[in-house]
Design a protein around this motif. Structure first.
Motif, PDB file in Angstrom:
ATOM      1  N   THR A   7       0.845  -1.194   0.000  1.00  0.00           N
ATOM      2  CA  THR A   7       0.000   0.000   0.000  1.00  0.00           C
ATOM      3  C   THR A   7       0.880   1.245   0.000  1.00  0.00           C
ATOM      4  O   THR A   7       1.887   1.303   0.710  1.00  0.00           O
ATOM      5  CB  THR A   7      -0.911   0.020   1.241  1.00  0.00           C
ATOM      6  OG1 THR A   7      -1.661  -1.193   1.301  1.00  0.00           O
ATOM      7  CG2 THR A   7      -1.875   1.201   1.183  1.00  0.00           C
ATOM      8  N   LYS A  56      -7.396  -1.430  -4.378  1.00  0.00           N
ATOM      9  CA  LYS A  56      -8.071  -0.673  -3.333  1.00  0.00           C
ATOM     10  C   LYS A  56      -7.556   0.761  -3.351  1.00  0.00           C
ATOM     11  O   LYS A  56      -6.382   1.009  -3.649  1.00  0.00           O
ATOM     12  CB  LYS A  56      -7.821  -1.310  -1.968  1.00  0.00           C
ATOM     13  CG  LYS A  56      -8.464  -2.684  -1.822  1.00  0.00           C
ATOM     14  CD  LYS A  56      -8.121  -3.318  -0.496  1.00  0.00           C
ATOM     15  CE  LYS A  56      -8.741  -4.705  -0.385  1.00  0.00           C
ATOM     16  NZ  LYS A  56      -8.325  -5.402   0.859  1.00  0.00           N
ATOM     17  N   THR A  82      -7.431  -0.005   8.260  1.00  0.00           N
ATOM     18  CA  THR A  82      -8.042  -1.147   8.938  1.00  0.00           C
ATOM     19  C   THR A  82      -9.373  -1.547   8.301  1.00  0.00           C
ATOM     20  O   THR A  82      -9.604  -2.722   8.004  1.00  0.00           O
ATOM     21  CB  THR A  82      -8.263  -0.823  10.427  1.00  0.00           C
ATOM     22  OG1 THR A  82      -7.009  -0.482  11.029  1.00  0.00           O
ATOM     23  CG2 THR A  82      -8.871  -2.019  11.151  1.00  0.00           C
ATOM     24  N   GLU A  83     -10.216  -0.547   8.058  1.00  0.00           N
ATOM     25  CA  GLU A  83     -11.583  -0.834   7.604  1.00  0.00           C
ATOM     26  C   GLU A  83     -11.671  -1.142   6.112  1.00  0.00           C
ATOM     27  O   GLU A  83     -12.432  -2.025   5.700  1.00  0.00           O
ATOM     28  CB  GLU A  83     -12.485   0.364   7.934  1.00  0.00           C
ATOM     29  CG  GLU A  83     -12.632   0.601   9.433  1.00  0.00           C
ATOM     30  CD  GLU A  83     -13.192   1.978   9.748  1.00  0.00           C
ATOM     31  OE1 GLU A  83     -13.690   2.656   8.823  1.00  0.00           O
ATOM     32  OE2 GLU A  83     -13.124   2.392  10.929  1.00  0.00           O
ATOM     33  N   GLU A  84     -10.904  -0.413   5.285  1.00  0.00           N
ATOM     34  CA  GLU A  84     -11.059  -0.548   3.842  1.00  0.00           C
ATOM     35  C   GLU A  84      -9.945  -1.351   3.164  1.00  0.00           C
ATOM     36  O   GLU A  84     -10.151  -1.926   2.101  1.00  0.00           O
ATOM     37  CB  GLU A  84     -11.141   0.843   3.195  1.00  0.00           C
ATOM     38  CG  GLU A  84     -12.335   1.662   3.688  1.00  0.00           C
ATOM     39  CD  GLU A  84     -12.458   2.990   2.969  1.00  0.00           C
ATOM     40  OE1 GLU A  84     -12.096   3.054   1.771  1.00  0.00           O
ATOM     41  OE2 GLU A  84     -12.909   3.971   3.603  1.00  0.00           O
ATOM     42  N   GLN A  86      -7.938  -3.625   5.033  1.00  0.00           N
ATOM     43  CA  GLN A  86      -7.680  -4.823   5.830  1.00  0.00           C
ATOM     44  C   GLN A  86      -6.195  -4.988   6.162  1.00  0.00           C
ATOM     45  O   GLN A  86      -5.599  -6.072   6.054  1.00  0.00           O
ATOM     46  CB  GLN A  86      -8.201  -6.092   5.129  1.00  0.00           C
ATOM     47  CG  GLN A  86      -9.719  -6.225   5.148  1.00  0.00           C
ATOM     48  CD  GLN A  86     -10.395  -5.271   4.149  1.00  0.00           C
ATOM     49  OE1 GLN A  86     -10.060  -5.274   2.970  1.00  0.00           O
ATOM     50  NE2 GLN A  86     -11.319  -4.459   4.632  1.00  0.00           N
ATOM     51  N   THR A  87      -5.584  -3.891   6.551  1.00  0.00           N
ATOM     52  CA  THR A  87      -4.184  -3.914   6.966  1.00  0.00           C
ATOM     53  C   THR A  87      -3.978  -2.854   8.035  1.00  0.00           C
ATOM     54  O   THR A  87      -4.807  -1.949   8.185  1.00  0.00           O
ATOM     55  CB  THR A  87      -3.243  -3.666   5.773  1.00  0.00           C
ATOM     56  OG1 THR A  87      -1.891  -3.832   6.203  1.00  0.00           O
ATOM     57  CG2 THR A  87      -3.418  -2.260   5.206  1.00  0.00           C
ATOM     58  N   GLU A  88      -2.906  -2.959   8.768  1.00  0.00           N
ATOM     59  CA  GLU A  88      -2.656  -1.997   9.839  1.00  0.00           C
ATOM     60  C   GLU A  88      -1.611  -0.955   9.447  1.00  0.00           C
ATOM     61  O   GLU A  88      -1.531   0.103  10.062  1.00  0.00           O
ATOM     62  CB  GLU A  88      -2.191  -2.729  11.106  1.00  0.00           C
ATOM     63  CG  GLU A  88      -3.270  -3.611  11.723  1.00  0.00           C
ATOM     64  CD  GLU A  88      -2.799  -4.257  13.017  1.00  0.00           C
ATOM     65  OE1 GLU A  88      -1.592  -4.146  13.334  1.00  0.00           O
ATOM     66  OE2 GLU A  88      -3.634  -4.868  13.703  1.00  0.00           O
TER      67      GLU A  88
END
Length: 254
Positions: A7, A56, A82-84, A86-88
């Motif tokens: 990302t 994404k 986190t929400e969109e 799915q990673t921190e």
């Protein structure tokens, strides 16, 4: 090779070079968060385009000249990741957001100087500092400099000074973040056909011809000339490029 999805965060990604960087990153299979200062609709259009490519994407408001807003921004980013996504954490930071102010050295005001410093030097310095807690080891940072840190055009003394600072900062960041496997490089565009600086290179035929005539490859740069290089630096192919200033100008003012 790490095959996990990567990302990137691109500041100033709603238009111009930042938009092109974001699209090129998506083409490389990288998910992208862009920031915008005021052009929310433009940013959402970029997000839509990236999603159509199967990646994404999200857009968040950020004024890179307001360092006091950075904590709030990163709280928002953490929630979005986190929400969109799915990673921190995220992997790549592209410090691209900026403005252009044209004024001779003799006529540059303290307000103009401060504005450029906050957006182009102080902002990236502390934004990157605060980003470290959310960045994965083994990622990368790309700082956007300018050909104007190497060659001089009248009217850009303050802007060029900030970009010179960014290039020194790039080397310090590379040295200090190397223990985390984070590579840091600076990309220095030449004159590009965008709306930057009021679109003068794109829209003023005389300026366009002047730039082309002083460029070895004989034309003015286009956004894709820059975005593709930034995206490359965020791939495994660039894993051993670190602490470099890469000018992408077609050979300007040689």
């Amino acid at each position: 090779m790490n095959t996990e999805k990567k990302t990137a965060l691109v500041t100033g990604g709603s238009r111009g070079l930042g938009k092109n960087m974001a699209l090129n990153l998506a083409k490389k299979g990288i998910d992208v968060v862009i920031t915008y200062n005021s052009k929310k609709e433009d940013a959402e259009a970029v997000v839509s385009e990236i999603k159509q490519m199967g990646r994404k994407a999200a857009a968040l408001q950020l004024n890179t000249g307001d360092a006091k807003s950075f904590d709030r921004f990163f709280n928002q980013l953490k929630a979005v990741l986190t929400e969109e996504f799915q990673t921190e954490k995220f992997d790549f930071l592209i410090n691209n957001a900026g403005i252009g102010i044209h004024a001779t050295f003799a006529q540059t005001t303290e307000e103009q100087f401060d504005s450029l410093m906050q957006i182009h030097l102080k902002g990236p310095y502390f934004l990157t500092q605060k980003a470290l807690a959310l960045m994965n080891d083994g990622g990368g940072i790309v700082n956007i400099s300018s050909g104007l840190a190497r060659f001089c055009n009248p009217g850009y003394s303050a802007y060029g000074t900030m970009k010179g600072g960014i290039e020194v900062l790039t080397r310090y960041q590379a040295m200090e973040l190397g223990s985390r496997g984070i590579r840091v490089n600076a990309v220095a565009p030449g004159a590009i056909e965008t709306d930057f600086g009021g679109g003068i290179v794109r829209d003023n035929t005389q300026v366009n011809r002047m730039v082309a005539s002083s460029t070895a490859l004989g034309r003015v740069g286009l956004p894709n000339d820059i975005g593709s290089v930034v995206a490359f630096l965020c791939t495994e192919d660039a894993k051993w490029i670190n602490a470099q200033r890469i000018e992408v100008s077609g050979g300007a003012n040689l």
